[in-house]
Each structure stands twice: as structure tokens, then as C-alpha cells.
Enzyme design. Structure first.
Site, mmCIF file in Angstrom:
data_model
loop_
_atom_site.group_PDB
_atom_site.id
_atom_site.type_symbol
_atom_site.label_atom_id
_atom_site.label_comp_id
_atom_site.label_asym_id
_atom_site.label_seq_id
_atom_site.Cartn_x
_atom_site.Cartn_y
_atom_site.Cartn_z
ATOM 1 N N GLU A 41 1.269 -1.481 -0.237
ATOM 2 C CA GLU A 41 0.072 0.035 0.549
ATOM 3 C C GLU A 41 0.825 1.046 0.106
ATOM 4 O O GLU A 41 1.831 2.005 1.212
ATOM 5 C CB GLU A 41 -1.058 0.296 0.892
ATOM 6 C CG GLU A 41 -1.829 1.163 1.519
ATOM 7 C CD GLU A 41 -2.604 1.106 2.670
ATOM 8 O OE1 GLU A 41 -3.618 2.294 2.617
ATOM 9 O OE2 GLU A 41 -2.215 -0.088 3.016
ATOM 10 N N LYS A 110 -9.611 2.870 -2.493
ATOM 11 C CA LYS A 110 -9.165 1.820 -1.481
ATOM 12 C C LYS A 110 -11.044 3.332 -1.100
ATOM 13 O O LYS A 110 -10.654 3.794 -0.731
ATOM 14 C CB LYS A 110 -8.423 2.390 -0.247
ATOM 15 C CG LYS A 110 -8.260 1.673 1.160
ATOM 16 C CD LYS A 110 -7.225 1.981 2.200
ATOM 17 C CE LYS A 110 -7.559 1.497 3.781
ATOM 18 N NZ LYS A 110 -5.750 1.543 4.294
ATOM 19 N N CYS A 144 -5.886 -2.366 1.762
ATOM 20 C CA CYS A 144 -5.310 -3.453 3.593
ATOM 21 C C CYS A 144 -6.701 -3.211 4.856
ATOM 22 O O CYS A 144 -7.099 -4.445 4.075
ATOM 23 C CB CYS A 144 -4.253 -1.750 3.684
ATOM 24 S SG CYS A 144 -3.746 -1.472 6.187
#
Length: 260
Positions: A41, A110, A144
Site C-alpha cells: 500500500e 481504497k 489493507c
């Protein structure tokens, strides 16, 4: 298909050094027979770069970062998934880029931002199923914290993903250890997919990272794992046909469809 995953010690705020490190890893991955390299990430700016640096280092989806990663992919005849700060107008997203360097690019943003640090720097995206195909494998992307919400992995599995790629910046601590050592294998097992969870290692001014990168198979076993400390280039073979027995015994997706 053989994949590689770089557990990486990124340099916070130094996009140039981090891209050079990705290029070096791409060469090593290609030498090892991999057709896909995954890095963590925000690997390009470094997760601990901070809000001001993210704004400075952010690049459009078709900008310089994508062009440079695409060239690395093309030069090494593999695809790359890398975390970067993506700018669109006034907004900055915590994003992951897939590029094969020869015409296939895809960007995932994300959807579940973690903590005040991320919420101050990035705009959250709506949950999305961003899918690409490489070597006959259907690949979906999360980032994540997204993987900690089971519906996100399930959505990709229902869309036909064989492999879920998860660049991450998991911090060191008890919860991080639990996620790496238990949750990732469960996500693979309950959805009958491969999960590649690729973390940072070391520390910067803001965070100490857990390492513990993992590549899990549909039967819940680990195909590759990294230690808590140190850079590591992991390799794993992604062969869905090897897990027909697991799918026949754990028919979650089929039974969910029957109930629908």
C-alpha cells in the site's frame, strides 16, 4: 501462474527511491519466473510520508507514476500491482495500480480508510469490484483495511475472482499479528480464492510495520509467508485447478447462490 510479492521497506516521501526499488524487485521477480509482482500500500510515496507529501507526490491514474511503472512492467515482461497516491482534480485517493505495460491498466481506490491519518489525507471511494485477467487468472484488488470487511472479499469472489491482491500497511501490534496469521487465511478459505497480502516492513517517522506478508490458498494453507522483519521477495504458484477438492468440500458460494 507464478506471482511475486515484495515485503518492502519503503522510504517515506521519496517516490524516486521507491520506484527504483520496485524496478529492482521486478527484475528479480522476472528472473524467478513470476508474471506478476505485488508491492505494498502506498509503496510509491511511502505509507508514512504524511498528508503534505501525499498531496505533493500524488499522480493521476494516467500520469507519471503509471507511465514509469508501466515501463518497468514492460521491460521485465510482467505485470505490477503497486500502491500509489492518486490525484483526480482536488481529491487524492489511496489507490492501487495494475499495469502490464502493454495496454492493460486498472486502478482500485481504497473504500475503507483507516484512522485519522488516512482520513486527513485521502478521499474514500465507494466499494468497487475492479477486475483484470492475467495468465488466465481473474484478479481483484483491495487495499489493507478493506480486506478486514468480509463483504469486500465476498463481492470479488462472487464477481469471479480467482486471486485477491491486497497491498497493505499493517502496523506492528497484537491486532496486526492476528490479521496476518489468521484472518487472511480465513478470507481465502471462506471465499475459495487466493489472497496475496503484501506489507511494508521496518519503520518510518510515523509507523512501525508488522511485516508478515502472506499468500494464502483457497484451502486456507499458506503458499508463502514472510517474517516480521526484513525485506523479502515471496513467490507462489497460483493454480486454481489444484483446489477442486477444496471447492467441492466448501461450497459456500454455490450454496449462497442457491439461497438467492
Amino acid at each position: 501462474m507464478r506471482i511475486a510479492a515484495l515485503q518492502m521497506h519503503a522510504i517515506a516521501g521519496d517516490g524516486e527511491a521507491n520506484i527504483e526499488r520496485i524496478a529492482s524487485a521486478a527484475a528479480d521477480a522476472a528472473s524467478g519466473g513470476a508474471k506478476l509482482l505485488v508491492v505494498p500500500e502506498l509503496a510509491v510515496p511511502g505509507y508514512g510520508a504524511g498528508e503534505a507529501a501525499f498531496g505533493r507526490l500524488a499522480s493521476p491514474a494516467t500520469g507519471d507514476v503509471a507511465a514509469r511503472l508501466g515501463a518497468i512492467a514492460r521491460d521485465n515482461t510482467l505485470a505490477i500491482v503497486a500502491g500509489f497516491a492518486e490525484r483526480e482534480g482536488a481529491h487524492v485517493y489511496n489507490s492501487a495500480l495494475f499495469t502490464d505495460g502493454i495496454g492493460t491498466n486498472a486502478v482500485y481506490r481504497k473504500s475503507h480508510l483507516y484512522g485519522d491519518y488516512e482520513r486527513a489525507a485521502f478521499r474514500a471511494a465507494a466499494p468497487a469490484s475492479i477486475m483484470v485477467e492475467i495468465g488466465g487468472i481473474r484478479l481483484g484488488m483491495l487495499i489493507c483495511y478493506d480486506v478486514e470487511f468480509p463483504e469486500n472479499v465476498r463481492r470479488l469472489a462472487l464477481a469471479g475472482a480467482d486471486l485477491v491482491i491486497v497491498p497493505t500497511a499493517l502496523p506492528k501490534g497484537a491486532s496486526g499479528t492476528f490479521i496476518a496469521n489468521h484472518m487472511i487465511q480465513v478470507r481465502a478459505f471462506e471465499n475459495q480464492v487466493f489472497v496475496a497480502y503484501v506489507n511494508h516492513c521496518g519503520a518510518d517517522d510515523h509507523f512501525t510495520y508488522a511485516g508478515l506478508s502472506r499468500i494464502a490458498a483457497p484451502d486456507g494453507k499458506l503458499l508463502a509467508e514472510a517474517a516480521a522483519e526484513g525485506e523479502t521477495l515471496l513467490f507462489a504458484e497460483i493454480r486454481p485447478e489444484d483446489y477442486a477438492k477444496s471447492r467441492s468440500e466448501n461450497t459456500y458460494l454455490v450454496d449462497l447462490a442457491r439461497q438467492g
